[in-house]
Design an enzyme around this catalytic site. Structure first.
Site: not given
Length: 268
Positions: A40, A98
């Site tokens: 992110y 992730h």
């Protein structure tokens, strides 16, 4: 198993001052579960917001995720330590991989062992996975042992309910965390949801979030608007009727929104 707060604040697509402000406002309003990730690009922003909030670290449940490029032995632990430095903390409450590594990435057993090591060493209080299929959850559970995987974080919203994964994880005693609960805002124009929202005199977002919580899904919406952050938080107290929940269940249309080229062969 970690007790993951059922409602939290997501930070996907937020960077810089926008991310910091969102987390700062969220903490002021009462959010105590914050979700971020290496990819992110906002861990430092999230860390500044938490550090400046005055809220004791022990009162905040913090999640981050290890990116694909960091799953190898040469990068895994170093990347986690870098994340902790950016987040201004000695540990995260929950550390996830992730995405599952595809070819030619490292074998799952190898990177899950590295993930497990972060828990053993105290860098993470609990560990889990994200975007895993039922087959991959089964493989991961076999590699790590029963009761080790705290959650599988996957896409869930009214238009894509990921029922097979949700049910399988539930059978395995693994919590499901649902990201993108508002489907990039697509659900906010839905007629059925609008009617339900009108009957309760709330916004559509509140209805969708209340539905997600009613399904037993850990829910992590994001927003940069203080009013929306507050109304999202209020969804925890909204009680939908069984008929309304069935109406929302019926909105399923298999509309998966996150499907990058490196994604696994999905269940649905």
């Amino acid at each position: 198993m970690a007790q993951i707060p059922e409602f939290g604040l997501g930070t996907f697509r937020l960077e810089g001052e926008q991310a910091e402000q969102s987390v700062r406002m969220g903490l002021e309003l009462g959010y105590r579960h914050i979700d971020t990730a290496q990819i992110y690009g906002n861990e430092a922003d999230v860390g500044r917001a938490i550090a400046g909030s005055g809220i004791p670290r022990a009162e905040i449940f913090l999640t981050t995720k290890v990116w694909l490029e960091n799953l190898g032995e040469d990068r895994f632990l170093d990347s986690v330590r870098e994340s902790l430095q950016k987040l201004h903390t000695d540990y995260v409450d929950l550390l996830l991989t992730h995405w599952p590594a595809g070819e030619p990435g490292p074998p799952m057993a190898d990177y899950l062992k590295r993930l497990s090591d972060t828990k053993t060493s105290g860098l993470a209080r609990a560990i889990g996975v994200s975007n895993f299929t039922t087959t991959q959850v089964e493989e991961a559970a076999a590699a790590l042992g029963e009761g080790v995987i705290a959650t599988n974080q996957v896409e869930i919203h009214p238009y894509f309910q990921n029922r097979r994964v949700v049910e399988y994880c539930r059978q395995c005693g693994i919590a499901v965390t649902g990201y993108m609960p508002l489907a990039y805002g697509k659900v906010l124009n839905d007629e059925t949801l609008g009617q339900i929202a009108e009957s309760h005199r709330v916004g559509i977002a509140e209805v969708v979030l209340a539905w997600s919580l009613a399904r037993g899904v850990v829910t992590i919406p994001s927003s940069t608007n203080r009013t929306h952050l507050a109304s999202n938080l209020a969804a925890q107290s909204l009680q939908l009727t069984p008929a309304e929940l069935r109406q929302i269940d019926a909105l399923e249309r298999g509309e998966r929104l996150v499907n990058p080229g490196f994604a696994p062969a999905w269940d649905d």
